[in-house]
Motif scaffolding. Structure first.
Motif, PDB file in Angstrom:
ATOM      1  N   ARG A  75     -10.814   3.565  -9.315  1.00 29.98           N
ATOM      2  CA  ARG A  75     -11.853   3.417  -8.286  1.00 29.98           C
ATOM      3  C   ARG A  75     -12.987   4.420  -8.509  1.00 29.98           C
ATOM      4  O   ARG A  75     -13.935   4.459  -7.739  1.00 29.98           O
ATOM      5  CB  ARG A  75     -11.240   3.584  -6.897  1.00 29.98           C
ATOM      6  CG  ARG A  75     -10.978   5.049  -6.541  1.00 29.98           C
ATOM      7  CD  ARG A  75      -9.857   5.239  -5.578  1.00 29.98           C
ATOM      8  NE  ARG A  75     -10.164   4.666  -4.292  1.00 29.98           N
ATOM      9  CZ  ARG A  75      -9.426   4.833  -3.209  1.00 29.98           C
ATOM     10  NH1 ARG A  75      -8.342   5.587  -3.274  1.00 29.98           N
ATOM     11  NH2 ARG A  75      -9.745   4.300  -2.075  1.00 29.98           N
ATOM     12  N   GLY A  76     -12.838   5.290  -9.513  1.00 32.08           N
ATOM     13  CA  GLY A  76     -13.911   6.215  -9.875  1.00 32.08           C
ATOM     14  C   GLY A  76     -13.837   7.538  -9.141  1.00 32.08           C
ATOM     15  O   GLY A  76     -14.738   8.376  -9.261  1.00 32.08           O
ATOM     16  N   ASN A 129       0.261  -4.344  -9.768  1.00 31.69           N
ATOM     17  CA  ASN A 129       0.451  -4.756 -11.168  1.00 31.69           C
ATOM     18  C   ASN A 129      -0.688  -5.618 -11.714  1.00 31.69           C
ATOM     19  O   ASN A 129      -0.817  -5.753 -12.923  1.00 31.69           O
ATOM     20  CB  ASN A 129       1.849  -5.286 -11.484  1.00 31.69           C
ATOM     21  CG  ASN A 129       2.177  -6.588 -10.851  1.00 31.69           C
ATOM     22  OD1 ASN A 129       1.417  -7.090 -10.033  1.00 31.69           O
ATOM     23  ND2 ASN A 129       3.319  -7.140 -11.221  1.00 31.69           N
ATOM     24  N   SER A 130      -1.589  -6.104 -10.834  1.00 32.54           N
ATOM     25  CA  SER A 130      -2.778  -6.742 -11.412  1.00 32.54           C
ATOM     26  C   SER A 130      -3.696  -5.657 -12.010  1.00 32.54           C
ATOM     27  O   SER A 130      -4.351  -5.892 -13.026  1.00 32.54           O
ATOM     28  CB  SER A 130      -3.519  -7.592 -10.379  1.00 32.54           C
ATOM     29  OG  SER A 130      -3.799  -6.849  -9.239  1.00 32.54           O
ATOM     30  N   VAL A 131      -3.711  -4.466 -11.382  1.00 33.43           N
ATOM     31  CA  VAL A 131      -4.515  -3.367 -11.949  1.00 33.43           C
ATOM     32  C   VAL A 131      -3.860  -2.875 -13.238  1.00 33.43           C
ATOM     33  O   VAL A 131      -4.536  -2.595 -14.235  1.00 33.43           O
ATOM     34  CB  VAL A 131      -4.671  -2.211 -10.928  1.00 33.43           C
ATOM     35  CG1 VAL A 131      -5.549  -1.107 -11.504  1.00 33.43           C
ATOM     36  CG2 VAL A 131      -5.249  -2.715  -9.601  1.00 33.43           C
ATOM     37  N   GLU A 132      -2.536  -2.825 -13.220  1.00 31.52           N
ATOM     38  CA  GLU A 132      -1.828  -2.379 -14.431  1.00 31.52           C
ATOM     39  C   GLU A 132      -2.106  -3.337 -15.592  1.00 31.52           C
ATOM     40  O   GLU A 132      -2.308  -2.915 -16.736  1.00 31.52           O
ATOM     41  CB  GLU A 132      -0.323  -2.295 -14.146  1.00 31.52           C
ATOM     42  CG  GLU A 132       0.423  -1.487 -15.191  1.00 31.52           C
ATOM     43  CD  GLU A 132       1.887  -1.264 -14.828  1.00 31.52           C
ATOM     44  OE1 GLU A 132       2.380  -1.881 -13.869  1.00 31.52           O
ATOM     45  OE2 GLU A 132       2.532  -0.467 -15.531  1.00 31.52           O
ATOM     46  N   VAL A 563      -6.008 -11.458  -5.118  1.00 28.90           N
ATOM     47  CA  VAL A 563      -4.766 -12.022  -5.642  1.00 28.90           C
ATOM     48  C   VAL A 563      -5.043 -12.797  -6.936  1.00 28.90           C
ATOM     49  O   VAL A 563      -5.979 -13.592  -6.999  1.00 28.90           O
ATOM     50  CB  VAL A 563      -4.133 -12.963  -4.590  1.00 28.90           C
ATOM     51  CG1 VAL A 563      -2.843 -13.563  -5.116  1.00 28.90           C
ATOM     52  CG2 VAL A 563      -3.857 -12.201  -3.298  1.00 28.90           C
ATOM     53  N   ARG A 564      -4.239 -12.515  -7.956  1.00 28.87           N
ATOM     54  CA  ARG A 564      -4.404 -13.267  -9.215  1.00 28.87           C
ATOM     55  C   ARG A 564      -4.007 -14.722  -9.012  1.00 28.87           C
ATOM     56  O   ARG A 564      -3.074 -15.009  -8.262  1.00 28.87           O
ATOM     57  CB  ARG A 564      -3.502 -12.671 -10.308  1.00 28.87           C
ATOM     58  CG  ARG A 564      -4.040 -11.429 -10.919  1.00 28.87           C
ATOM     59  CD  ARG A 564      -3.060 -10.844 -11.891  1.00 28.87           C
ATOM     60  NE  ARG A 564      -1.837 -10.409 -11.229  1.00 28.87           N
ATOM     61  CZ  ARG A 564      -0.842  -9.780 -11.833  1.00 28.87           C
ATOM     62  NH1 ARG A 564      -0.900  -9.541 -13.122  1.00 28.87           N
ATOM     63  NH2 ARG A 564       0.228  -9.398 -11.167  1.00 28.87           N
ATOM     64  N   ASP A 589     -13.154  -7.022  -9.391  1.00 28.50           N
ATOM     65  CA  ASP A 589     -12.040  -7.201  -8.455  1.00 28.50           C
ATOM     66  C   ASP A 589     -11.008  -6.085  -8.609  1.00 28.50           C
ATOM     67  O   ASP A 589     -10.383  -5.653  -7.636  1.00 28.50           O
ATOM     68  CB  ASP A 589     -11.358  -8.559  -8.667  1.00 28.50           C
ATOM     69  CG  ASP A 589     -12.185  -9.692  -8.055  1.00 28.50           C
ATOM     70  OD1 ASP A 589     -13.142  -9.387  -7.313  1.00 28.50           O
ATOM     71  OD2 ASP A 589     -11.877 -10.866  -8.333  1.00 28.50           O
ATOM     72  N   ILE A 590     -10.827  -5.644  -9.849  1.00 34.63           N
ATOM     73  CA  ILE A 590      -9.861  -4.566 -10.093  1.00 34.63           C
ATOM     74  C   ILE A 590     -10.322  -3.284  -9.402  1.00 34.63           C
ATOM     75  O   ILE A 590      -9.539  -2.575  -8.763  1.00 34.63           O
ATOM     76  CB  ILE A 590      -9.700  -4.340 -11.625  1.00 34.63           C
ATOM     77  CG1 ILE A 590      -8.912  -5.487 -12.244  1.00 34.63           C
ATOM     78  CG2 ILE A 590      -9.053  -3.005 -11.942  1.00 34.63           C
ATOM     79  CD1 ILE A 590      -7.495  -5.639 -11.742  1.00 34.63           C
ATOM     80  N   VAL A 591     -11.622  -2.985  -9.503  1.00 30.09           N
ATOM     81  CA  VAL A 591     -12.139  -1.770  -8.859  1.00 30.09           C
ATOM     82  C   VAL A 591     -12.003  -1.907  -7.338  1.00 30.09           C
ATOM     83  O   VAL A 591     -11.539  -0.986  -6.653  1.00 30.09           O
ATOM     84  CB  VAL A 591     -13.600  -1.498  -9.281  1.00 30.09           C
ATOM     85  CG1 VAL A 591     -14.190  -0.332  -8.501  1.00 30.09           C
ATOM     86  CG2 VAL A 591     -13.664  -1.227 -10.785  1.00 30.09           C
TER      87      VAL A 591
END
Ligand SMILES: Cc1cc2nc3c(=O)[nH]c(=O)nc-3n(C[C@H](O)[C@H](O)[C@H](O)COP(=O)(O)OP(=O)(O)OC[C@H]3O[C@@H](n4cnc5c(N)ncnc54)[C@H](O)[C@@H]3O)c2cc1C
Ligand code: SF4
Ligand code: SF4
Length: 660
Positions: A75-76, A129-132, A563-564, A589-591
């Motif tokens: 997220r920075g 786990n979508s971020v992973e 959601v993926r 979306d990941i951020v």
């Protein structure tokens, strides 16, 4: 398309904010009047102190990943410590400290971390786990590498088994300078990642990339080499300083019923999947009946539907002959294929099957018939001894009690047992605990065998992340063995490894405390200005997991999870459909998803304590001295102990403990 994960909590999302503040479980305030409890200047001796606790996501991840840390980086908020390093590489380093397979975990780990996530109490878990997956896929694109220790220790470890446990152990051992040789009896590394889980769930380019990155650390690999037959254990003991047993559980358990062991077309699920994954099996059978209910049985049923059937196939090409290694299919002519009729049986009801609900839904959509609450009782055979049907009895809803007179036959041309696995102990019988496993202790040392360690499914069959977490602890135990001999190891902590270290962070950012002038048990007085200590901070991360009631949930707005999506395959499209179905999220979306993390147990720089302190006693740390966990400090000359800072801290990082 549909969503890969469970739907967010819809009624919570119709509101925008959690309205309760610091309420106890009965819905009443923790205190009766504010004045009694807030303005205590006359007598309070407690001031804020900063406590690092472990968030439940990390506490529930069997690899022990510092999830909060890599979400903070994505997220920075937490910046890379080294000049020129990108956000994504820093997140990759943080995540792979515990687990070197982020792309694979992001795809097939069932994510117990998400079940444990405190955000479930607010609206819906963070999509960890979508971020992973993003961290891993991006690392592949960018070609990030792993570092090894600058110096080799001179010690050599023989790792028996090149699955996730063996490879993760090799990774951790190379990082601390120990040489490793991985022995595996397959033609390729990967264990069940390669020979169990189908390629449409773990794409092989991703798998090869994540495994090669470990091998490139200088890991020696000996394939097609079985310990116990090709090489003896005694030889390994002579040539290596330690042995790690990471042999997994590749022997499928057959059905304990009459006729199963004798009929040629009764096989195990792992053998079926291995034949498919190494390319030998290209057609399944006309009527496949699989018994199980867990992940393996779902994989068998889904693969069988994808492979399909060829009517009037030559006997030599029957699926069981390929699975048992008597022959291999030539490139089968897809034009001749029909859909295979696949039935999945489970003792438990369909709702209570161990497989994840979305996997059950997918299997049903793909045309698998699922029957719950039945138990196999006999194999029905023809005159040649081949199975023609499986006789089952219906069970009560408890999944245990047979219903008298309810027996019936389900026609079958192939019966597949997917009810569990054990270790293949051929040639290494001396390691067997009598049940097909190896016995170890809490440090993953083999009981009664100094210098022998173990990790993964051979301890207890579970998940990839479990095998990887155990490998990390086993690597630490091996290092202890090399450096301290058989001196007893300390009790393992509740949160085992990879917790956030403020000391390390301060070291990495050039803010490390000065060397302490205090030695042994002596003490000095008047240390509040001294630079050799980290003041007013306590690291309880190895024992304390922060629960949602320690957070100020009212700070956070409701926000739906990103959601993926998955590509849904309908029953009439499944034949020959081997493409990956999971669609990765975009970087944006990941951020945004990372920003949903509430940073449980660690300051995330919201400024609430600075803004709300009536005494202006809480101040921002000067930029040059500020880092994660050291963003604010308290001027204790001004603090009156009112505890407003603690009450408005969203993350539970503040305790009114100083002076206790
Ligand atoms: C079909 C299937 C689907 C699964 N799906 C998932 C999933 O979606 N998500 C998840 O998290 N987990 C899943 N799992 C579980 C996961 O795959 C295992 O927990 C994990 O692979 C265990 O890792 P391991 O390294 O201990 O053993 P393995 O992966 O089994 O690797 C052990 C390796 O050692 C080799 N070996 C064994 N004996 C010897 C010997 N004597 N000499 C040399 N080599 C030897 C084996 O051949 C193998 O290559 C699944 C398992 C199966 C069977
Ligand atoms: S390995 Fe599994 S449990 Fe751990 S962070 Fe990744 S998805 Fe979560
Ligand atoms: S909100 Fe963030 S830190 Fe808290 S449990 Fe969930 S992922 Fe972990």
């Amino acid at each position: 398309m549909s969503t890969a994960d469970t739907a967010p909590n819809a009624d919570k999302l119709t509101n925008t904010r959690y309205t309760e503040t610091r309420l106890d479980h009965t819905g009443t305030q923790e205190w009766d009047t504010w004045t009694d409890n807030i303005f205590q200047a006359g007598w309070s001796h407690k001031c804020p102190t900063y406590i690092n606790r472990t968030p439940p996501c990390q506490g529930s991840c069997p690899s022990g990943e510092d999830i909060r840390g890599w979400l903070d980086i994505m997220r920075g908020m937490e910046k890379p410590t080294h000049e020129g390093m990108s956000r994504d590489e820093y997140a990759f380093q943080r995540s792979t400290d515990a687990n070197p397979f982020p792309s694979i975990m992001g795809r097939v780990c069932p994510a117990p971390c998400e079940d444990g996530c405190n955000r479930n109490e607010l609206d819906d878990n963070v999509g960890i786990n979508s971020v992973e997956q993003y961290i891993g896929d991006n690392a592949k694109t960018e070609g990030y590498k792993f570092k090894t220790a600058e110096q080799d220790s001179g010690k050599k470890v023989a790792i028996i088994g090149g699955g996730p446990a063996g490879l993760a152990a090799a990774y951790q051992l190379r990082r601390i300078g120990h040489a490793c040789t991985v022995f595996d009896d397959h033609a390729e590394l990967g264990g069940m990642m390669m020979y169990g889980i189908p390629g449409y769930r773990v794409p092989r380019d991703v798998l090869h990339h994540e495994m090669n990155r470990i091998v490139e650390m200088g890991v020696e690999v000996k394939l097609n080499t079985r310990i116990g037959t090709d090489v003896t254990v005694e030889d390994l003991e002579k040539d290596y300083d330690a042995l790690l047993w990471a042999i997994g559980c590749k022997e499928g358990r057959g059905l304990p019923i009459d006729g199963f062991d004798e009929a040629p077309n009764c096989i195990s699920g792992v053998a079926f999947l291995e034949a498919f994954n190494d390319g030998r099996l290209q057609v399944s059978s006309e009527k496949v009946v699989c018994i199980g209910g867990g992940d393996t049985s779902i994989d068998v049923a889904s693969v069988a539907r994808r492979l399909g059937n060829i009517t009037n196939i030559a006997e030599k090409d029957f699926a069981e002959n390929v699975v048992l290694g008597h022959t291999a299919h030539d490139v089968a002519d897809s034009a001749n294929k029909d859909g295979a009729d696949v039935t999945l049986l489970s003792r438990s009801s369909i709702e209570n099957m161990p497989a994840a609900q979305h996997e059950i839904d997918d299997a049903l959509r793909e045309g698998v018939t699922i029957i719950g609450c039945v138990s196999p009782i006999a194999v029905v055979k023809d005159d040649n001894g081949r199975a023609t049907a499986l006789r089952v009895v219906k069970l009560e809803a408890d999944g245990k009690t047979p219903i008298e007179g309810s027996e019936y036959d389900i026609e079958a041309t192939l019966i597949v047992s997917a009810i569990g696995q054990k270790g293949d102990m051929a040639g290494i019988e001396q390691m067997d605990n009598g049940h097909g496993f190896i016995d170890g202790d809490a440090h993953y040392q083999v009981k009664g065998k100094p210098g022998h360690f173990l990790a993964g499914d051979i301890v207890r069959p579970h998940l990839l992340t479990t095998a990887i977490g155990q490998a990390s602890i086993a690597a630490e135990s091996i290092h202890h063995y090399f450096t301290h001999g058989d001196e007893e190891m300390r009790k393992r902590p509740k949160v085992d490894k990879h917790t956030f270290s403020l000391e390390k962070k301060m070291g990495d950012t050039g803010l490390a405390p000065e060397a302490s002038p205090v030695h042994g048990h002596s003490s000095v007085r008047g240390t509040d200005d001294a630079d050799f200590a980290i003041h007013n901070y306590e690291n309880r991360s190895s024992n304390d997991i922060i629960s949602h009631d320690k957070l100020f949930l009212g700070h956070f707005e409701y926000e739906p999870r990103h959601v993926r999506e998955t590509i849904d395959v309908e029953s009439d499209e499944v034949l020959g459909h081997f493409a990956e179905r999971l669609v990765a999220l975009s970087e944006d979306d990941i951020v945004s998803e990372s920003k949903r993390c509430m940073s449980c147990g660690m300051c995330f720089e919201c400024d609430n304590c600075v803004i709300y302190c009536p005494q202006d006693a809480v101040k921002k740390t000067p930029k040059a001295q500020s880092t994660t966990g050291r963003y604010v400090y308290t001027d204790y000359d001004l603090c009156i102990g009112c505890h407003i800072c603690k009450d408005v801290c969203p993350t539970g990082y503040i305790d009114m403990g100083l002076g206790d």
